[in-house]
Design a protein around this motif. Structure first.
Motif, mmCIF file in Angstrom:
data_model
loop_
_atom_site.group_PDB
_atom_site.id
_atom_site.type_symbol
_atom_site.label_atom_id
_atom_site.label_comp_id
_atom_site.label_asym_id
_atom_site.label_seq_id
_atom_site.Cartn_x
_atom_site.Cartn_y
_atom_site.Cartn_z
ATOM 1 N N ARG A 5 0.828 -1.196 0.000
ATOM 2 C CA ARG A 5 0.000 0.000 0.000
ATOM 3 C C ARG A 5 0.870 1.257 0.000
ATOM 4 N NH1 ARG A 5 -4.239 -1.984 4.708
ATOM 5 N NH2 ARG A 5 -5.366 -3.510 3.439
ATOM 6 N N LYS A 6 0.437 2.275 -0.741
ATOM 7 C CA LYS A 6 1.180 3.521 -0.846
ATOM 8 C C LYS A 6 0.324 4.689 -0.376
ATOM 9 C CE LYS A 6 4.716 1.508 -2.849
ATOM 10 N NZ LYS A 6 6.012 1.359 -2.144
ATOM 11 N N ALA A 7 0.963 5.596 0.355
ATOM 12 C CA ALA A 7 0.275 6.823 0.777
ATOM 13 C C ALA A 7 0.356 7.837 -0.353
ATOM 14 C CB ALA A 7 0.922 7.375 2.036
ATOM 15 N N SER A 17 -9.111 20.040 14.075
ATOM 16 C CA SER A 17 -8.490 19.632 15.342
ATOM 17 C C SER A 17 -7.510 18.478 15.217
ATOM 18 C CB SER A 17 -9.584 19.236 16.346
ATOM 19 O OG SER A 17 -10.346 18.144 15.842
ATOM 20 N N THR A 18 -7.587 17.706 14.155
ATOM 21 C CA THR A 18 -6.722 16.527 14.044
ATOM 22 C C THR A 18 -5.946 16.553 12.741
ATOM 23 O OG1 THR A 18 -8.444 15.190 12.985
ATOM 24 C CG2 THR A 18 -8.321 15.135 15.399
ATOM 25 N N ASN A 19 -4.787 15.892 12.780
ATOM 26 C CA ASN A 19 -3.981 15.744 11.576
ATOM 27 C C ASN A 19 -3.167 14.463 11.698
ATOM 28 O OD1 ASN A 19 -1.538 16.333 13.094
ATOM 29 N ND2 ASN A 19 -2.211 18.478 13.076
ATOM 30 N N ILE A 20 -2.189 14.305 10.820
ATOM 31 C CA ILE A 20 -1.452 13.052 10.770
ATOM 32 C C ILE A 20 -0.491 12.880 11.936
ATOM 33 C CG2 ILE A 20 -1.607 12.777 8.277
ATOM 34 C CD1 ILE A 20 1.010 14.141 7.981
ATOM 35 N N THR A 21 -0.326 13.907 12.761
ATOM 36 C CA THR A 21 0.609 13.795 13.886
ATOM 37 C C THR A 21 -0.073 13.622 15.230
ATOM 38 O OG1 THR A 21 0.698 16.204 14.233
ATOM 39 C CG2 THR A 21 2.258 15.238 12.646
ATOM 40 N N ASN A 22 -1.389 13.804 15.296
ATOM 41 C CA ASN A 22 -2.056 13.727 16.601
ATOM 42 C C ASN A 22 -3.240 12.771 16.618
ATOM 43 O OD1 ASN A 22 -4.024 15.081 15.226
ATOM 44 N ND2 ASN A 22 -3.960 16.961 16.437
ATOM 45 N N GLY A 23 -3.165 11.709 15.813
ATOM 46 C CA GLY A 23 -4.218 10.706 15.834
ATOM 47 C C GLY A 23 -5.316 10.927 14.834
ATOM 48 N N GLY A 24 -5.098 11.856 13.903
ATOM 49 C CA GLY A 24 -6.085 12.074 12.854
ATOM 50 C C GLY A 24 -6.093 10.921 11.866
ATOM 51 N N GLU A 25 -6.856 11.117 10.803
ATOM 52 C CA GLU A 25 -7.029 10.019 9.861
ATOM 53 C C GLU A 25 -5.741 9.635 9.144
ATOM 54 O OE1 GLU A 25 -9.383 8.121 9.749
ATOM 55 O OE2 GLU A 25 -10.882 9.219 10.875
ATOM 56 N N GLY A 26 -4.776 10.535 9.068
ATOM 57 C CA GLY A 26 -3.500 10.161 8.474
ATOM 58 C C GLY A 26 -3.508 10.297 6.981
#
Length: 889
Positions: A724-726, A734-743
């Protein structure tokens, strides 16, 4: 039969007949002749007669002459392709029609979906050979279809005066419909989106429904001009309709309108649907006249639609995880199916109501006994079911099945097998098994040329050793010598009937089995006991793994739950159940048969300042303690058996190695995930990957450890996850890839660097996984060259006593490596060669792991794992020029 080269072969039985019997057959005036049935005659190129040749002859439709001229057995090899150009190869399931003219074949289409084809073997009246006709595809390749069962519908069997009567020439027992199971209605269950931890994937439960395929259709007659309408869409089934409830008149034909007011008077009685009778058990099983099949109208042979899409759903049988169709009753249209119900297999009778009703009632064989096996007699008169080793025989009638389903204790019509015995002459049986093992290796091995080994000469070379075998284990040694001539690493010799002093009794074996305390102990006469050198500890986050409890009997985590304190390194065990451990040569003597039982340990706790809470207050402290830091105590523990002890030690090693990997990575300034896979086999291996991968998918690096991996078959699933590739990232207020967001998407794609640890015990699919990682460019390999097994096997060539000399059956290849993927006999070479020193490994040092961390650290310095930069300010959607105010009305 189907041979291991994928050919379907047919012969007549008996292979030759008396002329008088043929004449009697031709005189049978009950043979079917329908003027509206299309019959395709085989052409000259369809069948050819030759003398018997070697098994490597792959010409389809070849009939071979064998034996002498007087008694000729002619072998017919069926076509290896059907009318829709779908291959018929490999293992297939075969079902003869009642009259023996047709054979229903379940096989794989090009796209791997199971389909059913029907082969026409010609008129059975020609008893000395087979006139092979066409092989017609009966189900589409868009779905799986299997378990073909020849039968008739309630409408065909009915004597109800309201039934449509097209023709009265169908013989009793002739099939008018082909029943089968299919998974056409695929329904997604539970998982409906990819959102959530562990990247939920679509889950499609195994559910099949019952379908029926009518075997004949008739033209509709325009009564205005008495012309037949021949358009396929205008033609309706002559037989095989499963209709009722007032729908019968929709299908045309003449409806008998005689008074039938009393039709429902006896609806609750168990009655057969027609006047055909089941043969009396006291009479012969042979009929004076042979059964003749209804001639199947395949329609346009070039069209899949005209024949296969006549099939319809039997909606009275709800979709479920059906395993097979046992039979259709001989005096009733009801069907008996097997269904997977949780972890058990059940038998269900689907009882059809009297025509024209289309109601179907399901009756379950509700018994606590385990269904092991089932089969139906060739004549169809009897069925046997094996429940927990008991063989129950049922006459295949509605009355008998109804009675059988009420026998929940499985106590009636049981075959007495108590005194059945088999006399075996070991010498002769060893000879037979040697010959069978040699023959099946010849027939199952992936290379028909046997790696250019003179295989008959191999048989002759080792045969004299078989006569010298005095026990089964010695035969195994001969089989190993013989099979090893192939130089293929997936050849294993194991299993079979060996002499066992305890006759395989688990209870008798466990009585003398030495239990384990889950610790490393050292005998010490100076301490009057055994010193605890090490207590194996599992991962503290897992009390259960794959529904199996893992615990260390002496661990504090285990004993604190019962209000006790666990032992520590250096503590001493003095006695077990009141007996001194030094009174026997080894502590294991006192632990025999104690697995799972409560055991008292007398111990001395060292290096503790805690007062002895169990001392008698009337005694002095000096009487209970050898020093200020030594204390006597008693514990109640539960030892574990040998297999659980091995699992505990392995789990402790996994826990320690994972912790060490994290520590080393932290010291090098990056984060790492660690996954160890003991095997590639099924649920346990998949669970192990899931438990470790998804919590660590966002780490800078990942180590997949397949050292000691015993193989299996899930490499493609693991490689799919790792590929799989991002490609896009998400951020909310409120959320992003560094604080538990969807990534990012693809969900749970691993973006870091991958290292796979391998060693000389990485085998089979563990090697396939390592090769896949290397070939797909997913990561680097660190460790030692692997075992070297690149030809896959199925382990289905078993011997008469259950043993096996396994044959590697499935070759692997690609354009780069050729046969064996560069694995067979060679093993997978690591990118970085590292060997663990045995002494250092025993002391806990893992040089291969340490080198993997160094490789990842250097890799991350060259190619750091960084997140994409934010694209800057959000879009400015404000108007860029001033506008005049809108007029006011």
């Amino acid at each position: 039969w189907v041979d291991t080269d994928g050919r379907i072969v047919a012969i007549t039985i008996p292979p030759f007949e008396e002329k008088q019997q043929q004449e009697n057959y031709h005189d049978d005036d009950r043979r079917l002749k329908h003027k509206h049935t299309t019959t395709t005659k085989p052409t000259d190129k369809d069948t050819t007669t030759k003398k018997a040749t070697s098994k490597s002859n792959n010409d389809a439709n070849v009939q071979h002459n064998a034996n002498d001229e007087k008694n000729t057995i002619k072998i017919t090899v069926l076509k290896n392709i059907n009318n829709q150009k779908q291959p018929i190869a490999g293992l297939s399931d075969l079902k003869f029609s009642p009259g023996g003219r047709y054979i229903a074949i379940t096989h794989s289409a090009k796209n791997k979906f199971e389909i059913i084809s029907i082969a026409d073997l010609g008129e059975p009246s020609i008893v000395d050979h087979i006139e092979l006709g066409n092989v017609i595809q009966a189900t589409p390749d868009r779905f799986n279809a299997n378990e073909p069962t020849w039968g008739r519908t309630a409408m065909d069997l009915s004597d109800d005066s309201t039934a449509i009567k097209f023709d009265d020439t169908v013989m009793d027992g002739a099939a008018t419909v082909l029943y089968f199971l299919s998974d056409r209605d695929v329904i997604l269950k539970q998982v409906t989106s990819p959102w959530g931890t562990r990247a939920p994937s679509p889950y499609f439960p195994i559910k099949k429904a019952l379908y029926a395929l009518p075997l004949q259709i008739a033209p509709i007659v325009d009564h205005g001009n008495d012309e037949e309408l021949q358009h396929p869409e205008d033609r309706l089934p002559t037989y095989g309709q499963y209709r009722g409830g007032g729908a019968a008149e929709l299908f045309g034909g003449d409806i008998d309108t005689e008074d039938n007011d009393n039709a429902d008077d006896n609806e609750d009685q168990i009655m057969p649907e027609n006047n055909s009778t089941i043969m009396d058990q006291n009479t012969t099983a042979e009929s004076d006249m042979p059964l003749v099949d209804l001639e199947i109208d395949f329609g346009d042979l070039g069209s899949l639609d005209e024949f296969s899409r006549r099939a319809y759903l039997i909606d009275g049988v709800p979709p479920a995880h059906y395993l097979g169709i046992i039979c259709q009753l001989q005096d009733h249209s009801s069907l008996v199916l097997t269904e997977k119900d949780g972890d058990t297999t059940t038998v269900k009778l689907f009882r059809t109501d009297t025509y024209p009703s289309d109601t179907i009632d399901a009756v379950k064989f509700d018994t606590p006994e385990r269904l092991d096996d089932y089969s139906i007699s060739t004549s169809g008169h009897h069925v046997y079911l094996t429940f927990s080793g008991q063989l129950k025989v049922i006459t295949n009638t509605l009355a008998e099945w109804t009675a059988a389903l009420q026998d929940t204790a499985v106590s009636t019509n049981i075959v007495d097998t108590a005194d059945l015995a088999l006399s075996v002459q070991p010498k002769l049986e060893y000879h037979q098994m040697y010959s069978d093992a040699w023959r099946m290796l010849r027939d199952y091995f992936y290379d028909p040329d046997m790696h250019q080994i003179n295989w008959p000469e191999v048989y002759t070379r080792y045969l004299p050793l078989v006569a010298r075998c005095s026990k089964r284990e010695e035969l195994d040694e001969v089989l190993k010598l013989m099979a090893s001539e192939l130089s293929a690493l997936h050849v294993f010799v194991y299993g079979g009937e060996y002499e066992e002093p305890l006759h395989g009794s688990y209870s008798k074996t466990e009585i003398n089995a030495v239990a384990s305390l889950g610790a490393s102990l050292q005998r010490s006469t100076s301490d009057n006991g055994y010193i605890v050198r090490h207590i194996y500890e599992r991962d503290p986050d897992f009390n259960m793994v794959d529904d199996v409890p893992i615990y260390s009997p002496l661990s504090h985590r285990t004993l604190v739950l019962s209000g006790q304190r666990g032992l520590k390194q250096g503590d001493v065990i003095l006695g077990i159940n009141g007996e001194s451990v030094l009174s026997v040569p080894d502590v294991g003597y006192l632990l025999r048969g104690q697995a799972g039982r409560s055991v008292r340990l007398d111990v001395i706790r060292k290096n503790t300042n805690t007062d002895n809470r169990r001392k008698n207050k009337k005694q002095t402290n000096a009487d209970n303690q050898t020093s200020h830091n030594h204390m006597q105590d008693a514990l109640i523990v539960v030892p574990i058996n040998k297999s659980h002890a091995a699992n505990l030690r392995y789990s402790a090693w996994e826990y320690k190695t994972r912790a060490k990997a994290r520590e080393l990575a932290h010291n090098n300034g990056f984060t790492v995930g660690y996954i160890h896979l003991r095997s590639m086999s099924g649920k346990t291996a998949m669970d192990a990957f899931e438990r470790s991968f998804f919590p660590d998918y966002d780490k800078d690096a990942l180590i997949v450890d397949v050292r000691h991996n015993s193989g299996g078959n899930i490499d493609s699933w693991l490689l799919n996850v790792l590929q799989r590739k991002a490609w896009t990232f998400w951020q909310s207020r409120s959320t992003n890839i560094t604080n538990g967001g969807e990534g990012w998407d693809e969900m749970f794609a691993f973006r870091g660097h991958l290292v796979v640890l391998i060693d000389e015990k990485t085998s089979s699919d563990g090697e396939g996984f390592a090769r896949g990682v290397s070939e797909l460019g997913l990561g680097k390999l660190v460790g030692k060259r692997t075992w070297g097994g690149g030809i896959w096997l199925a382990s289905d060539n078993t011997l008469v006593d259950g043993g096996i000399a396994s044959a590697p059956e499935i070759g692997t290849y690609n354009n780069k490596f050729g046969w064996g993927m560069g694995i067979e006999q060679m093993g997978v070479q690591p990118d970085v060669q590292v060997d663990n020193n045995p002494r250092e490994a025993f002391d806990g040092k893992d040089e291969q792991l340490e080198r993997a961390i160094d490789v990842l650290a250097e890799w991350l310095k060259r190619e750091p794992n960084v997140l994409p930069k934010k694209p800057g300010p959000h879009p400015n959607m404000a108007l860029k020029t001033s506008v005049e105010a809108c007029p006011v009305f």
